[in-house]
Design a protein around this motif. Structure first.
Motif, PDB file in Angstrom:
ATOM      1  N   VAL A  71       0.842  -1.203   0.000  1.00 47.95           N
ATOM      2  CA  VAL A  71       0.000   0.000   0.000  1.00 47.95           C
ATOM      3  C   VAL A  71       0.876   1.251   0.000  1.00 47.95           C
ATOM      4  O   VAL A  71       0.651   2.175  -0.777  1.00 47.95           O
ATOM      5  N   SER A  72       1.892   1.276   0.848  1.00 44.09           N
ATOM      6  CA  SER A  72       2.785   2.425   0.916  1.00 44.09           C
ATOM      7  C   SER A  72       3.474   2.674  -0.425  1.00 44.09           C
ATOM      8  O   SER A  72       3.570   3.813  -0.889  1.00 44.09           O
ATOM      9  N   SER A  73       3.924   1.611  -1.058  1.00 45.23           N
ATOM     10  CA  SER A  73       4.582   1.733  -2.357  1.00 45.23           C
ATOM     11  C   SER A  73       3.627   2.270  -3.418  1.00 45.23           C
ATOM     12  O   SER A  73       3.987   3.142  -4.213  1.00 45.23           O
ATOM     13  N   LEU A  74       2.410   1.758  -3.424  1.00 41.61           N
ATOM     14  CA  LEU A  74       1.420   2.220  -4.397  1.00 41.61           C
ATOM     15  C   LEU A  74       1.090   3.693  -4.185  1.00 41.61           C
ATOM     16  O   LEU A  74       0.955   4.458  -5.146  1.00 41.61           O
ATOM     17  N   SER A 104       3.896   5.871  -5.380  1.00 42.62           N
ATOM     18  CA  SER A 104       3.955   5.960  -6.840  1.00 42.62           C
ATOM     19  C   SER A 104       2.881   6.895  -7.388  1.00 42.62           C
ATOM     20  O   SER A 104       2.861   7.184  -8.575  1.00 42.62           O
ATOM     21  N   GLY A 105       1.997   7.358  -6.503  1.00 40.66           N
ATOM     22  CA  GLY A 105       0.978   8.309  -6.925  1.00 40.66           C
ATOM     23  C   GLY A 105      -0.390   7.703  -7.157  1.00 40.66           C
ATOM     24  O   GLY A 105      -1.317   8.401  -7.565  1.00 40.66           O
ATOM     25  N   LEU A 106      -0.546   6.415  -6.914  1.00 41.62           N
ATOM     26  CA  LEU A 106      -1.838   5.773  -7.134  1.00 41.62           C
ATOM     27  C   LEU A 106      -2.836   6.253  -6.080  1.00 41.62           C
ATOM     28  O   LEU A 106      -2.537   6.215  -4.883  1.00 41.62           O
ATOM     29  N   PRO A 107      -3.997   6.737  -6.490  1.00 43.67           N
ATOM     30  CA  PRO A 107      -4.991   7.192  -5.516  1.00 43.67           C
ATOM     31  C   PRO A 107      -5.520   6.023  -4.676  1.00 43.67           C
ATOM     32  O   PRO A 107      -5.670   4.905  -5.180  1.00 43.67           O
ATOM     33  N   THR A 108      -5.809   6.289  -3.420  1.00 40.61           N
ATOM     34  CA  THR A 108      -6.270   5.217  -2.531  1.00 40.61           C
ATOM     35  C   THR A 108      -7.563   4.590  -3.032  1.00 40.61           C
ATOM     36  O   THR A 108      -7.791   3.412  -2.803  1.00 40.61           O
ATOM     37  N   ARG A 148      -0.200   7.025 -17.061  1.00 43.04           N
ATOM     38  CA  ARG A 148       0.561   7.969 -16.245  1.00 43.04           C
ATOM     39  C   ARG A 148       1.828   7.318 -15.700  1.00 43.04           C
ATOM     40  O   ARG A 148       2.914   7.888 -15.740  1.00 43.04           O
ATOM     41  N   LEU A 149       1.693   6.087 -15.212  1.00 45.51           N
ATOM     42  CA  LEU A 149       2.853   5.373 -14.677  1.00 45.51           C
ATOM     43  C   LEU A 149       3.881   5.089 -15.764  1.00 45.51           C
ATOM     44  O   LEU A 149       5.087   5.256 -15.552  1.00 45.51           O
ATOM     45  N   ASP A 150       3.420   4.659 -16.941  1.00 43.42           N
ATOM     46  CA  ASP A 150       4.344   4.415 -18.055  1.00 43.42           C
ATOM     47  C   ASP A 150       5.109   5.676 -18.417  1.00 43.42           C
ATOM     48  O   ASP A 150       6.324   5.632 -18.687  1.00 43.42           O
ATOM     49  N   SER A 151       4.426   6.811 -18.408  1.00 42.93           N
ATOM     50  CA  SER A 151       5.072   8.081 -18.713  1.00 42.93           C
ATOM     51  C   SER A 151       6.116   8.431 -17.657  1.00 42.93           C
ATOM     52  O   SER A 151       7.230   8.866 -17.991  1.00 42.93           O
ATOM     53  N   ARG A 152       5.790   8.238 -16.399  1.00 43.58           N
ATOM     54  CA  ARG A 152       6.742   8.512 -15.314  1.00 43.58           C
ATOM     55  C   ARG A 152       7.943   7.582 -15.403  1.00 43.58           C
ATOM     56  O   ARG A 152       9.079   8.003 -15.181  1.00 43.58           O
ATOM     57  N   ILE A 153       7.715   6.320 -15.718  1.00 43.34           N
ATOM     58  CA  ILE A 153       8.809   5.356 -15.831  1.00 43.34           C
ATOM     59  C   ILE A 153       9.745   5.759 -16.966  1.00 43.34           C
ATOM     60  O   ILE A 153      10.971   5.728 -16.825  1.00 43.34           O
TER      61      ILE A 153
END
Length: 121
Positions: free
Chosen positions: A49-52, A55-59, A96-101
């Motif tokens: 949960v902390s990692s997610l 990474s910016g994932l909304p709860t 969004r995650l792919d772009s950040r990566i």
């Protein structure tokens, strides 16, 4: 284990662990005296949960991810979104995650090149 031990083992502040519980991301058992009791599996769950979250994932999207091992809810669970909305939200999040990566990979490569020039490694 009690919340202090979970906090020490995961390096997650107690305040955040309480927030995760409030959002339904952790569900500790309560002792008759009201203390939270966490299982060994909660160490991994809290860390995930902390990692997610980092990474910016909304709860609101984390809970459906954590429930993937169970039967999927008919209407998207407590996210307030139906299945189609959830798919759209997860698709946008994946983009969004792919772009950040990709951005972070470029930065890593630039730092690596700089170090090679300076250290010969």
């Amino acid at each position: 284990m009690r919340i202090g031990e979970l906090s020490r083992r995961t390096r997650i502040p107690i305040r955040m662990l309480r927030y995760y519980e409030e959002r339904g991301l952790l569900a500790p058992r309560r002792t008759p005296s009201g203390y939270r009791h966490y299982e060994e599996a909660d160490v991994g769950r809290a860390t995930l949960v902390s990692s997610l979250i980092r990474s910016g994932l909304p709860t609101r999207l984390i809970l459906p991810l954590l429930r993937d091992d169970q039967a999927p809810p008919a209407t998207g669970g407590d996210t307030g979104a139906d299945e189609g909305e959830l798919v759209a939200l997860f698709t946008a999040e994946l983009d969004r995650l792919d772009s950040r990566i990709a951005c972070m990979s470029l930065s890593r490569d630039a730092v690596r090149r700089h170090l090679r020039l300076r250290t010969g490694r």
